[in-house]
Design a protein around this motif. Structure first.
Motif, mmCIF file in Angstrom:
data_model
loop_
_atom_site.group_PDB
_atom_site.id
_atom_site.type_symbol
_atom_site.label_atom_id
_atom_site.label_comp_id
_atom_site.label_asym_id
_atom_site.label_seq_id
_atom_site.Cartn_x
_atom_site.Cartn_y
_atom_site.Cartn_z
ATOM 1 N N PHE A 27 -7.943 50.426 28.886
ATOM 2 C CA PHE A 27 -6.548 50.011 29.039
ATOM 3 C C PHE A 27 -6.385 48.664 29.736
ATOM 4 O O PHE A 27 -5.342 48.366 30.288
ATOM 5 N N ASP A 28 -7.432 47.828 29.661
ATOM 6 C CA ASP A 28 -7.304 46.444 30.099
ATOM 7 C C ASP A 28 -6.415 45.704 29.111
ATOM 8 O O ASP A 28 -6.304 46.088 27.941
ATOM 9 N N PHE A 29 -5.782 44.643 29.563
ATOM 10 C CA PHE A 29 -5.013 43.766 28.688
ATOM 11 C C PHE A 29 -5.981 42.819 27.999
ATOM 12 O O PHE A 29 -6.900 42.294 28.626
ATOM 13 N N VAL A 30 -5.781 42.575 26.715
ATOM 14 C CA VAL A 30 -6.513 41.554 25.974
ATOM 15 C C VAL A 30 -5.432 40.625 25.427
ATOM 16 O O VAL A 30 -4.573 41.047 24.659
ATOM 17 N N LEU A 31 -5.438 39.377 25.878
ATOM 18 C CA LEU A 31 -4.360 38.443 25.582
ATOM 19 C C LEU A 31 -4.899 37.186 24.921
ATOM 20 O O LEU A 31 -5.904 36.633 25.359
ATOM 21 N N GLN A 32 -4.221 36.750 23.880
ATOM 22 C CA GLN A 32 -4.509 35.462 23.257
ATOM 23 C C GLN A 32 -3.379 34.540 23.660
ATOM 24 O O GLN A 32 -2.206 34.891 23.533
ATOM 25 N N GLY A 33 -3.724 33.376 24.182
ATOM 26 C CA GLY A 33 -2.686 32.447 24.612
ATOM 27 C C GLY A 33 -3.164 31.014 24.577
ATOM 28 O O GLY A 33 -4.316 30.729 24.267
ATOM 29 N N TRP A 34 -2.264 30.099 24.911
ATOM 30 C CA TRP A 34 -2.569 28.679 24.885
ATOM 31 C C TRP A 34 -3.504 28.328 26.024
ATOM 32 O O TRP A 34 -3.319 28.755 27.153
ATOM 33 N N LYS A 35 -4.514 27.524 25.723
ATOM 34 C CA LYS A 35 -5.458 27.097 26.745
ATOM 35 C C LYS A 35 -4.751 26.215 27.773
ATOM 36 O O LYS A 35 -3.847 25.457 27.449
ATOM 37 N N VAL A 36 -5.223 26.313 29.019
ATOM 38 C CA VAL A 36 -4.725 25.500 30.118
ATOM 39 C C VAL A 36 -5.911 24.693 30.635
ATOM 40 O O VAL A 36 -7.054 25.151 30.587
ATOM 41 N N ASP A 37 -5.664 23.493 31.138
ATOM 42 C CA ASP A 37 -6.733 22.655 31.701
ATOM 43 C C ASP A 37 -7.519 23.443 32.737
ATOM 44 O O ASP A 37 -6.949 24.016 33.660
ATOM 45 N N GLU A 38 -8.825 23.505 32.557
ATOM 46 C CA GLU A 38 -9.683 24.298 33.438
ATOM 47 C C GLU A 38 -10.514 23.436 34.379
ATOM 48 O O GLU A 38 -11.567 23.852 34.838
ATOM 49 N N SER A 39 -10.048 22.263 34.722
ATOM 50 C CA SER A 39 -10.831 21.356 35.546
ATOM 51 C C SER A 39 -10.774 21.705 37.030
ATOM 52 O O SER A 39 -11.258 20.969 37.861
ATOM 53 N N SER A 40 -10.209 22.842 37.385
ATOM 54 C CA SER A 40 -10.020 23.200 38.792
ATOM 55 C C SER A 40 -11.133 24.072 39.356
ATOM 56 O O SER A 40 -10.938 24.736 40.360
ATOM 57 N N GLY A 41 -12.296 24.083 38.736
ATOM 58 C CA GLY A 41 -13.419 24.827 39.295
ATOM 59 C C GLY A 41 -13.396 26.319 39.034
ATOM 60 O O GLY A 41 -13.927 27.098 39.817
ATOM 61 N N ILE A 42 -12.809 26.747 37.937
ATOM 62 C CA ILE A 42 -12.777 28.170 37.584
ATOM 63 C C ILE A 42 -14.172 28.587 37.132
ATOM 64 O O ILE A 42 -14.816 27.863 36.379
ATOM 65 N N PRO A 43 -14.663 29.746 37.574
ATOM 66 C CA PRO A 43 -15.989 30.202 37.147
ATOM 67 C C PRO A 43 -16.100 30.249 35.620
ATOM 68 O O PRO A 43 -15.123 30.522 34.925
ATOM 69 N N SER A 44 -17.297 30.010 35.104
ATOM 70 C CA SER A 44 -17.491 29.911 33.653
ATOM 71 C C SER A 44 -17.170 31.205 32.916
ATOM 72 O O SER A 44 -16.871 31.182 31.731
ATOM 73 N N ARG A 45 -17.216 32.354 33.577
ATOM 74 C CA ARG A 45 -16.911 33.611 32.900
ATOM 75 C C ARG A 45 -15.415 33.908 32.853
ATOM 76 O O ARG A 45 -14.982 34.912 32.327
ATOM 77 N N GLU A 46 -14.600 33.027 33.440
ATOM 78 C CA GLU A 46 -13.153 33.198 33.446
ATOM 79 C C GLU A 46 -12.494 32.023 32.747
ATOM 80 O O GLU A 46 -13.097 30.977 32.550
ATOM 81 N N THR A 47 -11.235 32.201 32.367
ATOM 82 C CA THR A 47 -10.446 31.116 31.793
ATOM 83 C C THR A 47 -8.978 31.392 32.091
ATOM 84 O O THR A 47 -8.625 32.448 32.592
ATOM 85 N N VAL A 48 -8.136 30.435 31.781
ATOM 86 C CA VAL A 48 -6.701 30.521 32.079
ATOM 87 C C VAL A 48 -5.927 30.298 30.793
ATOM 88 O O VAL A 48 -6.280 29.440 29.991
ATOM 89 N N ILE A 49 -4.859 31.079 30.595
ATOM 90 C CA ILE A 49 -3.990 30.891 29.428
ATOM 91 C C ILE A 49 -2.535 30.873 29.877
ATOM 92 O O ILE A 49 -2.202 31.310 30.980
ATOM 93 N N ARG A 50 -1.683 30.371 29.001
ATOM 94 C CA ARG A 50 -0.234 30.348 29.220
ATOM 95 C C ARG A 50 0.415 31.213 28.150
ATOM 96 O O ARG A 50 0.109 31.100 26.971
ATOM 97 N N ILE A 51 1.319 32.082 28.586
ATOM 98 C CA ILE A 51 2.104 32.938 27.691
ATOM 99 C C ILE A 51 3.570 32.579 27.917
ATOM 100 O O ILE A 51 4.041 32.592 29.059
ATOM 101 N N PRO A 52 4.335 32.249 26.866
ATOM 102 C CA PRO A 52 5.730 31.849 27.082
ATOM 103 C C PRO A 52 6.587 32.987 27.635
ATOM 104 O O PRO A 52 6.364 34.159 27.324
ATOM 105 N N ALA A 53 7.555 32.620 28.458
ATOM 106 C CA ALA A 53 8.435 33.601 29.096
ATOM 107 C C ALA A 53 9.135 34.492 28.075
ATOM 108 O O ALA A 53 9.422 35.652 28.360
ATOM 109 N N ARG A 54 9.380 33.985 26.880
ATOM 110 C CA ARG A 54 10.070 34.784 25.864
ATOM 111 C C ARG A 54 9.259 36.003 25.436
ATOM 112 O O ARG A 54 9.752 36.881 24.745
ATOM 113 N N MET A 55 7.966 36.059 25.834
ATOM 114 C CA MET A 55 7.119 37.193 25.468
ATOM 115 C C MET A 55 7.124 38.297 26.526
ATOM 116 O O MET A 55 6.403 39.282 26.392
ATOM 117 N N VAL A 56 7.941 38.164 27.566
ATOM 118 C CA VAL A 56 7.992 39.176 28.628
ATOM 119 C C VAL A 56 8.224 40.587 28.072
ATOM 120 O O VAL A 56 7.555 41.538 28.502
#
Length: 151
Positions: A27-56
């Motif tokens: 029951f983990d969430f699996v999300l597909q979303g827009w990539k966000v700049d990852e230059s902030s030192g995020i570990p290689s096994r993680e990533t960041v995405i953006r989901i628009p507010a209209r998808m709440v």
């Protein structure tokens, strides 16, 4: 692993679209979303995405599905899943684990009328543990309140 399709962003046209799914096994969430700049030192096994507010509403539906099924389950994976809200446009910013190849292939194979299948190069897929549902709900509340003021 069977994924429960919850929904896709209907407002992004026929190209790739943010998509919300829930893993039926843990029951983990699996999300597909827009990539966000990852230059902030995020570990290689993680990533960041953006989901628009209209998808709440779709995120809330995924929360309901995960809560119904995850009673007593403990998600694994360690790391630092994080849920944020962009105060400018109230999109959800989600940091989670990169999915394995099998999960990515399953997400890429989902067919939704009017949308291309696959994962476009400007999008990626992440996993967020079910234990994050309360924080995701709180982020949804903030996004709804804020985006209502933008309309």
């Amino acid at each position: 692993m069977p994924l429960q399709y919850i929904g896709i962003d209907p407002s992004t046209g026929g190209g790739g679209s943010p998509t919300v799914l829930v893993d039926r096994e843990n029951f983990d969430f699996v999300l597909q979303g827009w990539k966000v700049d990852e230059s902030s030192g995020i570990p290689s096994r993680e990533t960041v995405i953006r989901i628009p507010a209209r998808m709440v509403p779709l995120i809330r539906e995924a929360c309901n599905f995960a809560e119904r099924g995850s009673t007593g389950l403990q998600s694994t994976g360690g790391g630092s899943p994080t849920v944020l809200v962009d105060r400018e446009n109230f999109d959800l910013i989600l940091r989670g684990w990169r999915v394995d190849e099998k999960t990515e292939a399953e997400v890429a194979a989902i067919e939704v009328p009017g949308h291309i299948s696959g994962i476009p190069s400007h999008e990626t897929v992440i996993r967020i543990p079910a234990r994050m549902v309360p924080l995701i709900r709180e982020a949804c509340n903030v996004a709804e309140r804020g985006s209502a003021g933008l309309q």
